[in-house]
Write a protein that holds these residues in place. Structure first.
Motif, mmCIF file in Angstrom:
data_model
loop_
_atom_site.group_PDB
_atom_site.id
_atom_site.type_symbol
_atom_site.label_atom_id
_atom_site.label_comp_id
_atom_site.label_asym_id
_atom_site.label_seq_id
_atom_site.Cartn_x
_atom_site.Cartn_y
_atom_site.Cartn_z
ATOM 1 N N ASP A 102 -2.720 6.605 6.501
ATOM 2 C CA ASP A 102 -2.916 4.963 6.350
ATOM 3 C C ASP A 102 -1.515 5.484 5.811
ATOM 4 O O ASP A 102 -0.666 3.827 6.089
ATOM 5 C CB ASP A 102 -4.066 4.285 5.757
ATOM 6 C CG ASP A 102 -5.092 3.949 6.477
ATOM 7 O OD1 ASP A 102 -4.985 3.904 7.713
ATOM 8 O OD2 ASP A 102 -6.476 4.018 5.459
ATOM 9 N N TRP A 103 -1.319 5.638 4.937
ATOM 10 C CA TRP A 103 0.130 5.757 4.465
ATOM 11 C C TRP A 103 1.046 6.489 5.208
ATOM 12 O O TRP A 103 2.198 5.946 4.969
ATOM 13 C CB TRP A 103 -0.467 6.900 3.239
ATOM 14 C CG TRP A 103 1.313 7.366 2.752
ATOM 15 C CD1 TRP A 103 1.378 6.821 1.895
ATOM 16 C CD2 TRP A 103 2.205 8.515 2.621
ATOM 17 N NE1 TRP A 103 2.434 7.472 0.618
ATOM 18 C CE2 TRP A 103 3.296 8.590 1.489
ATOM 19 C CE3 TRP A 103 2.029 9.290 3.965
ATOM 20 C CZ2 TRP A 103 4.168 10.084 2.185
ATOM 21 C CZ3 TRP A 103 3.157 10.597 3.944
ATOM 22 C CH2 TRP A 103 4.303 10.696 2.998
ATOM 23 N N GLN A 106 2.531 4.052 7.146
ATOM 24 C CA GLN A 106 3.794 2.657 6.318
ATOM 25 C C GLN A 106 5.463 3.725 5.910
ATOM 26 O O GLN A 106 6.318 3.020 5.854
ATOM 27 C CB GLN A 106 3.550 2.130 5.165
ATOM 28 C CG GLN A 106 1.792 2.105 5.051
ATOM 29 C CD GLN A 106 2.060 0.683 5.877
ATOM 30 O OE1 GLN A 106 3.242 0.311 5.549
ATOM 31 N NE2 GLN A 106 0.856 0.539 6.548
ATOM 32 N N HIS A 107 5.527 5.318 6.249
ATOM 33 C CA HIS A 107 6.138 5.653 5.984
ATOM 34 C C HIS A 107 6.603 6.346 7.565
ATOM 35 O O HIS A 107 7.786 6.932 7.771
ATOM 36 C CB HIS A 107 5.983 6.811 5.164
ATOM 37 C CG HIS A 107 5.645 6.059 3.446
ATOM 38 N ND1 HIS A 107 4.567 5.823 3.175
ATOM 39 C CD2 HIS A 107 6.522 5.969 2.271
ATOM 40 C CE1 HIS A 107 4.262 5.280 2.032
ATOM 41 N NE2 HIS A 107 6.124 5.866 1.364
ATOM 42 N N LYS A 264 -8.111 8.962 -0.956
ATOM 43 C CA LYS A 264 -6.748 9.085 -1.968
ATOM 44 C C LYS A 264 -5.510 9.677 -0.572
ATOM 45 O O LYS A 264 -6.490 10.713 -0.565
ATOM 46 C CB LYS A 264 -6.815 9.785 -2.948
ATOM 47 C CG LYS A 264 -7.619 8.680 -4.549
ATOM 48 C CD LYS A 264 -7.710 7.390 -4.261
ATOM 49 C CE LYS A 264 -8.096 6.367 -5.169
ATOM 50 N NZ LYS A 264 -8.458 4.768 -5.330
ATOM 51 N N VAL A 265 -4.521 9.868 -1.299
ATOM 52 C CA VAL A 265 -2.949 10.254 -0.569
ATOM 53 C C VAL A 265 -3.672 12.347 -0.864
ATOM 54 O O VAL A 265 -3.266 13.464 -0.242
ATOM 55 C CB VAL A 265 -2.071 10.263 -0.495
ATOM 56 C CG1 VAL A 265 -0.916 10.816 -0.096
ATOM 57 C CG2 VAL A 265 -2.388 9.116 1.112
#
Length: 519
Positions: A102-103, A106-107, A264-265
């Protein structure tokens, strides 16, 4: 037990040839390797069924127990595989893999970015090829899956940034091993004033295959130059089929695990970072202990030259596993889920372990048959000296392809290359040594029985033969470029001329690949 010698016989090539061809034709790796082992054992035992059975049992037993004790290298590598499977599964169970995906969404905004990121990680993690393939595969797989990049493409990226990076990096297990070999060769031929590290650095631009396979990978990743079987795998991935499901789950797959919503990432990054630093610590520490035992002063290169790679990987992975479990608990993952994840993760590595055990067994058989020495003996005095760099490149490639080991090829072929250079023109010593390094990596890339190839498939969770056949066209392109470059280098004696020729060939190859890929 009597062993028949085949050092000067073409029959020594038969077992690996049968195993490789059958694996490619049938795509049944274990069956193919098993048949190669049986054929080799029959040759060594003079076709005695009883002696063949005894030899196979003895050889398999030595994979775990050798010379009155554990075969530490093999046991630690297998332990590393199991523990890394657990870590990968725990990262999935904790929801950290999904959080990272998911992170990344975005990047990392495109398929191209995902492939380039994987390549970048592969170039950064250069301490060992096993470590590179498995760890970078674990990190990158959630992202490449998200962007519908086939597992075969991921395996190609992993494999093409493992050995090619390690073979030109002085601070790696490969670099230290090569420097040690070259140092002994140069000393034996009277080059005592040469700094072995500086000699290794001079050879880097001469290692045409490593350089141009990396460049080729960069263009393939950046511009989607998918040809041959790779093109079909990429088209299938766009439809959601990341691997061939008709062949079952590939090694390293943990797709059936439940995922927590609290991931969490940092649950992915921190365990991997701890794993990396712990492994480097153990590599330097074991190398320092070895230097101290020899009463030698400590230095980083010396530590890497004397390090115990397998134990460092295993103990580093244990530290990484402990960190992953602690983070999972902090992220409120229930204990039954953690235990289930560890069990599934360990089990997911079994297909890779089976293949690796068979590959090690046939490697032992090939070693007894002295296949490598036979391949090296094909370099005769009848070959024009100017052609020797190109011929050594091909012979090293064929030897590594047949034996499944680049390190073994280094040990066999580098002294032969040095002797040839000293017998004709000592100024060509380094180009000829570099040609051997280059050819060995090429053969290792193509060989289905290479442990590096097997572990790249595992790191990508890709069916092994699918990885072999999809990578082969790119490996052959880089090899053709290198071969022509070594011909020019041999006739001109100029590294610049060789690199210029390779660059022209590379540019032509990119244009042709672009045309074929877009057709």
């Amino acid at each position: 037990m009597m062993i028949i010698s085949y050092a000067d016989s073409a029959l020594s090539v038969l077992p690996p040839l049968v195993a490789i061809l059958l694996a490619i034709l049938t795509r049944k790796v274990l069956l193919s390797l098993g048949l190669g082992i049986v054929i080799g054992a029959l040759l060594l035992s003079d076709f005695s069924v009883i002696a063949t059975s005894e030899y196979i049992l003895h050889t398999v037993g030595q994979l775990v127990w050798k010379d009155g004790g554990l075969n530490n290298w093999n046991v630690y590598i297998l332990g590393f595989l199991v523990v890394l499977g657990m870590i990968t599964a725990l990262i999935t169970v904790s929801g950290s893999a999904r959080a990272f995906a998911d992170w990344a969404k975005q990047h990392i905004r495109s398929k191209r970015d995902a492939k380039l990121m994987t390549m970048f990680l592969g170039c950064v993690v250069f301490i060992d090829d096993y470590f590179n393939s498995l760890v970078v595969g674990s990190i990158s797989r959630p992202i490449t899956d998200r962007y519908h990049i086939s597992r075969a493409k991921l395996a190609y990226i992993l494999d093409s940034t493992a050995a090619p990076i390690c073979v030109i990096s002085p601070v790696s297990s490969w670099g230290a091993y090569i420097i040690a070999l070259i140092g002994g060769i140069l000393t034996a031929h009277g080059f005592t004033d040469s700094g072995y590290l500086s000699v290794f650095m001079q050879m880097i631009p001469m290692n045409f295959y490593a350089v141009f396979s990396l460049l080729l990978l960069l263009f393939v990743a950046a511009f989607g130059l998918d040809v041959g079987p790779m093109r079909q795998h990429e088209l299938n991935a766009l439809r959601g089929n990341l691997f061939d499901e008709s062949k079952g789950q590939p090694p390293g797959a943990v797709s059936d695990l439940p995922e927590a919503d609290t991931g969490k990432v940092m649950g992915l990054f921190l365990p991997i970072a701890i794993l990396v630093f712990a492994t480097i610590y153990f590599m330097v520490s074991s190398g320092a202990d070895a230097l101290a035992a020899k009463d030698l002063p400590f230095n980083v290169l010396g530590a890497f030259e004397n390090t115990d790679v397998s134990s460092s990987l295993f103990f580093g992975s244990i530290i990484g596993l402990i960190a992953t479990v602690i983070l999972g608990i902090q992220q409120k993952v229930e204990l039954p889920m953690l235990l289930s994840g560890m069990l599934v993760g360990a089990r997911s590595m079994l297909p890779a372990i089976y293949i690796l055990l068979f590959a090690w067994t046939i490697a032992s058989v090939i070693g007894e048959l002295e296949t490598g020495k036979y391949m090296a003996s094909l370099a005769t005095d009848n070959i024009p000296f100017a052609m020797l760099p190109a011929v050594l490149f091909l012979l090293a490639g064929i030897t590594a392809f047949s034996t499944g080991t680049s390190w073994g090829t280094f040990g066999i072929m580098l002294p032969i290359a040095a002797d040839m250079a000293m017998g004709s023109d000592s100024t060509m010593m380094l180009p000829m040594l570099a040609a051997v390094l280059s050819g060995a990596v090429f053969g290792d890339h193509c060989s289905p029985i290479s442990d590096t190839t097997i572990l790249s498939s595992t790191g990508a969770s890709c069916h092994h033969i699918d990885h072999v056949v999809t990578q082969l066209p790119y490996a052959l392109i880089a090899a053709l470029i290198s071969f022509v470059g070594y011909i020019v280098l041999g006739f001109t004696g100029s590294l610049i001329a060789g690199l210029l020729c390779c660059s022209v060939m590379f540019a032509i190859s990119i244009v042709v690949l672009h045309f074929v890929a877009k057709k």
